[in-house]
Design a protein around this motif. Structure first.
Motif, PDB file in Angstrom:
ATOM      1  N   LEU A 391      58.554 -31.353 156.198  1.00 43.31           N
ATOM      2  CA  LEU A 391      57.468 -30.782 156.985  1.00 43.31           C
ATOM      3  C   LEU A 391      56.205 -31.629 156.957  1.00 43.31           C
ATOM      4  N   MET A 392      55.909 -32.245 155.817  1.00 45.47           N
ATOM      5  CA  MET A 392      54.642 -32.965 155.649  1.00 45.47           C
ATOM      6  C   MET A 392      54.802 -34.484 155.639  1.00 45.47           C
ATOM      7  N   GLY A 393      56.029 -34.959 155.469  1.00 45.92           N
ATOM      8  CA  GLY A 393      56.232 -36.398 155.364  1.00 45.92           C
ATOM      9  C   GLY A 393      55.991 -36.888 153.945  1.00 45.92           C
ATOM     10  N   PRO A 394      56.445 -38.126 153.633  1.00 45.78           N
ATOM     11  CA  PRO A 394      56.352 -38.627 152.256  1.00 45.78           C
ATOM     12  C   PRO A 394      55.058 -39.384 151.941  1.00 45.78           C
ATOM     13  N   SER A 395      54.157 -39.472 152.896  1.00 39.82           N
ATOM     14  CA  SER A 395      52.979 -40.336 152.693  1.00 39.82           C
ATOM     15  C   SER A 395      52.150 -39.923 151.480  1.00 39.82           C
ATOM     16  N   GLN A 396      52.087 -38.619 151.195  1.00 42.74           N
ATOM     17  CA  GLN A 396      51.253 -38.152 150.094  1.00 42.74           C
ATOM     18  C   GLN A 396      51.917 -38.339 148.726  1.00 42.74           C
ATOM     19  N   ILE A 397      53.183 -38.672 148.701  1.00 38.95           N
ATOM     20  CA  ILE A 397      53.872 -38.796 147.405  1.00 38.95           C
ATOM     21  C   ILE A 397      54.349 -40.226 147.131  1.00 38.95           C
ATOM     22  N   ILE A 398      54.140 -41.144 148.049  1.00 40.17           N
ATOM     23  CA  ILE A 398      54.565 -42.534 147.822  1.00 40.17           C
ATOM     24  C   ILE A 398      53.863 -43.105 146.583  1.00 40.17           C
ATOM     25  N   LYS A 399      52.595 -42.812 146.454  1.00 39.09           N
ATOM     26  CA  LYS A 399      51.854 -43.307 145.291  1.00 39.09           C
ATOM     27  C   LYS A 399      52.436 -42.756 143.995  1.00 39.09           C
ATOM     28  N   ASN A 400      52.870 -41.504 144.030  1.00 37.62           N
ATOM     29  CA  ASN A 400      53.513 -40.919 142.839  1.00 37.62           C
ATOM     30  C   ASN A 400      54.781 -41.693 142.479  1.00 37.62           C
ATOM     31  N   LEU A 401      55.549 -42.104 143.497  1.00 39.55           N
ATOM     32  CA  LEU A 401      56.796 -42.818 143.252  1.00 39.55           C
ATOM     33  C   LEU A 401      56.562 -44.196 142.655  1.00 39.55           C
ATOM     34  N   CYS A 402      55.420 -44.776 142.975  1.00 39.31           N
ATOM     35  CA  CYS A 402      55.148 -46.141 142.520  1.00 39.31           C
ATOM     36  C   CYS A 402      54.418 -46.191 141.181  1.00 39.31           C
ATOM     37  N   THR A 403      54.085 -45.045 140.630  1.00 43.86           N
ATOM     38  CA  THR A 403      53.471 -45.009 139.298  1.00 43.86           C
ATOM     39  C   THR A 403      54.565 -45.052 138.241  1.00 43.86           C
ATOM     40  N   LYS A 404      54.134 -45.255 136.977  1.00 39.95           N
ATOM     41  CA  LYS A 404      55.092 -45.325 135.881  1.00 39.95           C
ATOM     42  C   LYS A 404      55.073 -44.047 135.049  1.00 39.95           C
ATOM     43  N   SER A 405      56.275 -43.690 134.597  1.00 44.11           N
ATOM     44  CA  SER A 405      56.438 -42.532 133.724  1.00 44.11           C
ATOM     45  C   SER A 405      57.478 -42.897 132.673  1.00 44.11           C
ATOM     46  N   ASN A 406      57.089 -42.769 131.398  1.00 45.77           N
ATOM     47  CA  ASN A 406      57.981 -43.172 130.295  1.00 45.77           C
ATOM     48  C   ASN A 406      58.375 -44.649 130.415  1.00 45.77           C
ATOM     49  N   ASP A 407      57.369 -45.481 130.702  1.00 41.62           N
ATOM     50  CA  ASP A 407      57.545 -46.939 130.793  1.00 41.62           C
ATOM     51  C   ASP A 407      58.505 -47.367 131.895  1.00 41.62           C
ATOM     52  N   GLN A 408      58.671 -46.515 132.910  1.00 38.76           N
ATOM     53  CA  GLN A 408      59.551 -46.866 134.020  1.00 38.76           C
ATOM     54  C   GLN A 408      58.997 -46.244 135.300  1.00 38.76           C
ATOM     55  N   PHE A 409      59.262 -46.909 136.425  1.00 35.92           N
ATOM     56  CA  PHE A 409      58.776 -46.380 137.697  1.00 35.92           C
ATOM     57  C   PHE A 409      59.418 -45.022 137.997  1.00 35.92           C
ATOM     58  N   VAL A 410      58.598 -44.124 138.554  1.00 36.51           N
ATOM     59  CA  VAL A 410      59.102 -42.794 138.923  1.00 36.51           C
ATOM     60  C   VAL A 410      60.231 -42.929 139.945  1.00 36.51           C
ATOM     61  N   PHE A 411      60.095 -43.909 140.843  1.00 38.01           N
ATOM     62  CA  PHE A 411      61.141 -44.130 141.846  1.00 38.01           C
ATOM     63  C   PHE A 411      62.492 -44.368 141.177  1.00 38.01           C
ATOM     64  N   TYR A 412      62.503 -45.194 140.157  1.00 35.06           N
ATOM     65  CA  TYR A 412      63.757 -45.502 139.462  1.00 35.06           C
ATOM     66  C   TYR A 412      64.288 -44.269 138.727  1.00 35.06           C
ATOM     67  N   ASN A 413      63.404 -43.554 138.041  1.00 37.87           N
ATOM     68  CA  ASN A 413      63.812 -42.362 137.283  1.00 37.87           C
ATOM     69  C   ASN A 413      64.486 -41.333 138.184  1.00 37.87           C
ATOM     70  N   LEU A 414      63.937 -41.145 139.383  1.00 36.62           N
ATOM     71  CA  LEU A 414      64.509 -40.153 140.300  1.00 36.62           C
ATOM     72  C   LEU A 414      65.790 -40.657 140.958  1.00 36.62           C
ATOM     73  N   SER A 415      65.867 -41.957 141.212  1.00 38.24           N
ATOM     74  CA  SER A 415      67.038 -42.516 141.895  1.00 38.24           C
ATOM     75  C   SER A 415      68.312 -42.351 141.085  1.00 38.24           C
ATOM     76  N   ILE A 416      68.222 -42.377 139.777  1.00 39.91           N
ATOM     77  CA  ILE A 416      69.417 -42.268 138.923  1.00 39.91           C
ATOM     78  C   ILE A 416      69.597 -40.858 138.379  1.00 39.91           C
ATOM     79  N   HIS A 417      68.796 -39.903 138.867  1.00 37.34           N
ATOM     80  CA  HIS A 417      68.869 -38.525 138.375  1.00 37.34           C
ATOM     81  C   HIS A 417      69.778 -37.697 139.284  1.00 37.34           C
ATOM     82  N   PRO A 418      70.567 -36.743 138.726  1.00 39.25           N
ATOM     83  CA  PRO A 418      71.502 -35.958 139.556  1.00 39.25           C
ATOM     84  C   PRO A 418      70.827 -35.135 140.645  1.00 39.25           C
TER      85      PRO A 418
END
Length: 468
Positions: A391-418
């Motif tokens: 409904l809103m598009g991903p523009s507001q969360i792209i920055k969240n994906l490019c930040t780091k969480s637990n010494d790894q990018f959020v994008f990577y953490n979510l990509s390998i998650h079930p």
């Protein structure tokens, strides 16, 4: 398993001496005689005189059950091997007896044995399950209205699936006499039948095909048990038919709600009761249901956790104006974060994202943005995030994906998650221009793409990355 001595005694009690000679000649290639039907010789049938005699002796020694088992076994064996008799005799006779003068005598004996068997065929004792076929359901009985109903059929409404199918087929026909008989029987046990796993379908069918007087009579018998029926998983469907019946009469609607009103709170706290109330909002005029809304407001937390409860809330929000539902909306927003993680509550959040007032939508969007990663790795929370992206598009969360969480990018953490990988796929296929920022980041870390492709849940993400 019977011992060898018992088998020999049993075979001896079945066949005469002449028959045993013929059988031994036909089966000389079989070294071990087994009682299994697939190895049992087709020529062996029950000698009823011998069995009768042996029964008398066995009864005197208290071994009746063993003899009954032997009789039943041979009955079943005889039935199974009848179809193989002719071919077995022809094949064996061609191989063993062709061309000899003695063979003609043996053929004669075989022919006599076959005649003997045919004479005894009508005496075969059938198991009980094959008897009384007139009470068994047959598919052809339901064709072209030619089906006949027995008194036993009418008495077995509860607990019998085939009988209820038979009755429903009869109700679909044009035989008024059969319809009258079915109604008169259901009328006697309508409450019990309505709560039955199979009987409830017959009661529902009566509300569809019976005449107006019969429907009213059935309705009058059931309405006094409205709470009991509404809380039953099968009878609540019958109550829905009752609601459809009173729909066209304001007087009957008023009488129905007068009976239902004392039990509203109990129905709101029951899964099947929620279904009945939901049916009221779906079928009846919304102006007649305003009195239920204050009680719904008191049960929002409970309703949001139930299958039909969450649908009831959505239906109320859909039917009524903001002024009427404002208190419900305020309660929902106060628990919106918890609803995102709930099995049924997340559907309420998705509905508000799509169709809710602007103020409530903005609050929910803010909640999702602030808790993006946590929601994305939750089975139900990821549903709300996907709805948000739609409904809103991903523009507001792209920055969240490019930040780091637990010494790894959020994008990577979510990509390998079930569950998180579904959110990433939704972002990548959205076609939003903002994902180019994400692509630039990935080009700087090609090793991450390879790790994603090699992971169990990131393989499909990797395939999409190759195409965008």
């Amino acid at each position: 398993m019977a011992s060898q001595s018992e088998e020999k005694d049993l075979i001896g009690s079945i066949l005469s001496d002449d028959e045993i000679k013929i059988v031994s000649t036909l089966c000389k290639r079989r070294k071990n005689l087994s009682l299994k039907s697939k190895e049992f010789n087709p020529e062996q049938h029950i000698n009823y005189q011998d069995i009768h005699t042996s029964n008398a002796s066995i009864i005197s020694t208290g071994q009746v059950s063993q003899q009954k088992q032997r009789i039943f076994f041979h009955t079943q064996t005889s039935i199974e091997i009848q179809s193989q008799l002719s071919s077995a005799l022809i094949q064996t006779s061609e191989q063993e007896f062709c061309g000899s003068a003695d063979n003609f005598q043996q053929f004669d004996s075989i022919e006599k044995l076959q005649i003997k068997q045919k004479a005894k065929k009508h005496l075969t004792v059938q198991p009980l399950e094959y008897q009384h076929t007139q009470y068994q359901f047959k598919s052809d009985q339901s064709l072209d209205g030619k089906m006949q109903l027995s008194q036993m059929d009418l008495e077995q409404i509860c607990g019998n699936q085939l009988i209820n199918r038979k009755l429903q087929n009869a109700l679909d026909g044009n035989d008024c006499n059969q319809k009258r008989l079915i109604f008169s029987q259901v009328e006697k046990i309508c409450v019990k039948a309505a709560k039955d796993m199979f009987g409830n379908y017959t009661v529902q069918k009566l509300f569809d095909v019976a005449d107006q007087d019969q429907k009213f009579k059935l309705y009058s018998l059931l309405i006094s048990h409205i709470l009991e029926l509404s809380k039953n998983q099968y009878a609540c469907r019958v109550v829905q038919k009752m609601i459809e019946f009173v729909k066209g009469s304001p007087e009957q609607i008023e009488s129905f709600f007068k009976t239902l009103y004392p039990y509203i709170n109990q129905l709101l706290n029951d899964v099947n009761g929620n279904y009945v109330l939901l049916s009221c909002f779906e079928i009846l005029d919304k102006s007649a249901l305003l009195f239920i809304i204050p009680q719904i407001e008191e049960c929002i937390t409970i309703l949001s956790k139930q299958t039909y409860g969450c649908r009831l809330i959505q239906k109320v929000l859909e039917l009524y104006s903001y002024e009427i539902t404002q208190r419900i909306l305020d309660i929902l927003i106060s628990i919106a974060y918890q609803l995102c993680y709930q099995e049924f509550g997340n559907y309420i959040i998705q509905y508000l994202l799509k169709s809710g007032p602007q103020k409530e939508r903005l609050i929910i969007c803010q909640i999702i943005q602030e808790n993006f990663e946590k929601l994305s790795i939750n089975k139900f929370g990821s549903n709300t995030v996907e709805k948000y992206i739609d409904l809103m598009g991903p523009s507001q969360i792209i920055k969240n994906l490019c930040t780091k969480s637990n010494d790894q990018f959020v994008f990577y953490n979510l990509s390998i998650h079930p569950f998180g990988n579904y959110v990433i796929k939704k972002v990548l296929i959205s076609g939003d221009p903002s994902i180019h920022y994400l692509k630039q980041l990935l080009k700087q870390h090609p090793d991450l793409i390879q790790q994603i492709k090699n992971s169990e849940f990131g393989q499909r993400v990797g395939l999409i990355l190759d195409t965008v």
